[in-house]
Enzyme design. Structure first.
Site, mmCIF file in Angstrom:
data_model
loop_
_atom_site.group_PDB
_atom_site.id
_atom_site.type_symbol
_atom_site.label_atom_id
_atom_site.label_comp_id
_atom_site.label_asym_id
_atom_site.label_seq_id
_atom_site.Cartn_x
_atom_site.Cartn_y
_atom_site.Cartn_z
ATOM 1 N N HIS A 123 -67.456 56.631 -38.348
ATOM 2 C CA HIS A 123 -67.757 57.990 -38.856
ATOM 3 C C HIS A 123 -66.757 59.249 -37.629
ATOM 4 C CE1 HIS A 123 -70.818 61.595 -38.906
ATOM 5 N NE2 HIS A 123 -71.225 60.645 -39.318
ATOM 6 N N ASP A 200 -71.974 51.743 -33.139
ATOM 7 C CA ASP A 200 -72.558 52.155 -33.727
ATOM 8 C C ASP A 200 -73.765 52.052 -34.863
ATOM 9 O OD1 ASP A 200 -73.263 54.708 -35.728
ATOM 10 O OD2 ASP A 200 -71.683 55.421 -35.957
ATOM 11 N N GLN A 203 -76.585 53.413 -39.203
ATOM 12 C CA GLN A 203 -76.655 52.814 -40.702
ATOM 13 C C GLN A 203 -76.789 51.854 -40.774
ATOM 14 O OE1 GLN A 203 -76.517 54.782 -43.540
ATOM 15 N NE2 GLN A 203 -75.769 56.730 -42.154
ATOM 16 N N LYS A 226 -82.990 59.042 -39.549
ATOM 17 C CA LYS A 226 -81.780 57.715 -40.862
ATOM 18 C C LYS A 226 -83.083 56.495 -40.257
ATOM 19 C CE LYS A 226 -77.462 58.939 -40.292
ATOM 20 N NZ LYS A 226 -76.645 60.040 -40.776
ATOM 21 N N CYS A 364 -68.123 62.819 -43.922
ATOM 22 C CA CYS A 364 -67.882 62.390 -42.066
ATOM 23 C C CYS A 364 -66.882 61.355 -42.093
ATOM 24 C CB CYS A 364 -68.592 62.925 -41.560
ATOM 25 S SG CYS A 364 -69.645 63.848 -41.564
#
Ligand code: PLP
Length: 406
Positions: A123, A200, A203, A226, A364
């Site tokens: 991202h 990261d 997600q 999220k 993104c």
């Protein structure tokens, strides 16, 4: 707990909304998730009964507020199995956490000619802060390539590592392709060469069980919004040995032990990294969201979403001219697609009029678009409150859009 989607849907007030007179079908969960009533109620309860600024007051409300905030830290600690609660830093979100590490870790550990490795599917939030750092320090950013299925080529990573590699920062699950990266392998390879790994988890945290000690990951970030919690709150996990060595990213109130005009002594962990009034209400509500999904069970969530993904993939591939980007065997429930000769945003607009919310554009991740030679995709990203019937409606909606646009 038995997984009953209809019962779960009752927990999310927004799912009862009508959009242009149609039932809302919310398939933009990669961008942000909807909030269960318990989370919304928690925010109301906090402001109605307990609100006061934390860490600063001797009065009753401030003590309750502080206790709830620090309990939220413990909830996050248990959720990701961190060794210590002070290794949990509350941030504004994923981007904020990445910037904190890119800045503070960068200041301490990155010098001229050093190298940082990221991947081809990051991202923008996990690219740009490192570009800024590399510019500042005259360091080099290296990229692990992926193949046409959207799977990282790990042998590439072996080739990229040199004695100058100081950090590997990797997306756990791709917001665009759905690919779940083999982070266990990546962390082992990196640690064999004494290189710390930053994950990261924006997600993955809402779909997969994550145990930071088992993974032995050095840093991890995610966003509350999220994971069914409010916006403006997030988490940075860092191993104590690193967090103690790096300086604060922001300065001001709460992150200090003592201040004189001559000298300031920083506070200890975790407060050293929490300058100013933090979003304590967000943290408290995020703890409620975590308890909520833990009650359903992350494994149950993953298994159900996997069924949704398989069903949707098979169904959408029946559509003539539809191409899916991201075909890894290990995927979260995300489908990025295009239809031959039709612009992704046109599909999105027609679906919107049918009450179906998907995302269109680059998500993104412009380098992914460049890799595939496209300007964007339509993306349906699912959550555990979505249903097979909604996928049928998505399918019908795409067929309708295709007919109108062809
Ligand atoms: N990383 C990934 C993989 C994401 O999907 C996102 C948001 O979509 C981010 C980082 C940035 O998250 P935030 O905007 O909450 O800071």
């Amino acid at each position: 707990m038995k997984f009953q989607v209809e019962k779960i849907r009752e927990d999310f007030p927004i799912l009862k909304e009508k959009i242009y007179g149609k039932d809302l079908i919310y398939l933009d969960n990669g961008a942000t998730t909807q909030k269960p009533k318990v989370v919304i109620d928690k925010i109301t309860e906090h402001y109605s009964k307990f609100n006061a600024n934390i860490h600063r007051g001797t009065h009753y409300l401030s003590q309750v507020s502080t206790e709830n905030y620090e309990n939220a830290r413990k909830t996050v600690q248990n959720f990701i199995n961190a060794k210590n609660d002070y290794e949990i830093i509350f941030t504004k979100g994923t981007t904020d956490g990445i910037n904190l590490i890119a800045y503070s870790f960068g200041e301490k550990f990155i010098k001229e000619n050093d190298e940082i490795i990221i991947s081809a599917m990051e991202h923008h939030s996990n690219i740009v802060p490192y570009q800024v750092l590399c510019q500042r320090k005259k360091a080099k950013l290296k990229i692990i390539k992926m193949d046409k299925n959207g799977v990282l080529i790990l042998e590439e990573m072996d080739k990229l590592i040199t004695k100058n590699t100081k950090l590997i920062s990797i997306i756990h699950a791709s917001n665009t392709l759905g690919t779940i990266n083999p982070i266990e392998k990546i962390i082992k390879k990196a640690h064999n060469k004494n290189i710390p790994v930053f994950l990261d988890a924006a997600q993955s945290i809402q779909h997969l069980e994550i145990d930071v000690q088992k993974l032995d990951v050095d840093f991890l970030v995610f966003s509350g919004h999220k994971i069914f919690a409010p916006t403006g709150i997030g988490v940075l996990y860092g191993k104590e040995k690193f967090l103690n060595k790096i300086a604060p990213y922001q300065s001001g109130g709460d992150m200090i032990k003592t201040v004189t005009f001559e000298k300031t002594i920083y506070n200890e962990l975790p407060f050293k990294f929490e300058a100013g009034t933090v979003n304590y209400t967000g943290a408290i509500a995020m703890a409620t969201a975590i308890n909520y999904i833990e009650n359903i069970g992350i494994k149950n969530i993953f298994n159900y979403e996997k069924k949704l993904l398989n069903y949707a993939t098979k169904k959408l591939l029946k559509i003539d001219g539809l191409k899916i980007y991201g075909n890894s065997d290990e995927k979260t429930a995300v489908i990025s697609f295009n239809i031959k000769n039709i612009h992704h945003s046109d599909i999105g607009e027609i679906l919107d009029k049918l009450g179906i919310a998907i995302r269109t554009g680059t998500h993104c991740t412009e380098p992914i678009m460049d890799f595939f030679g496209i300007t964007g995709t339509a993306r349906a990203s699912f959550s555990f409150y979505n249903t097979f019937e909604e996928i049928d409606k998505l399918y019908e909606g795409i067929l309708k859009a295709k007919k109108m646009l062809s």
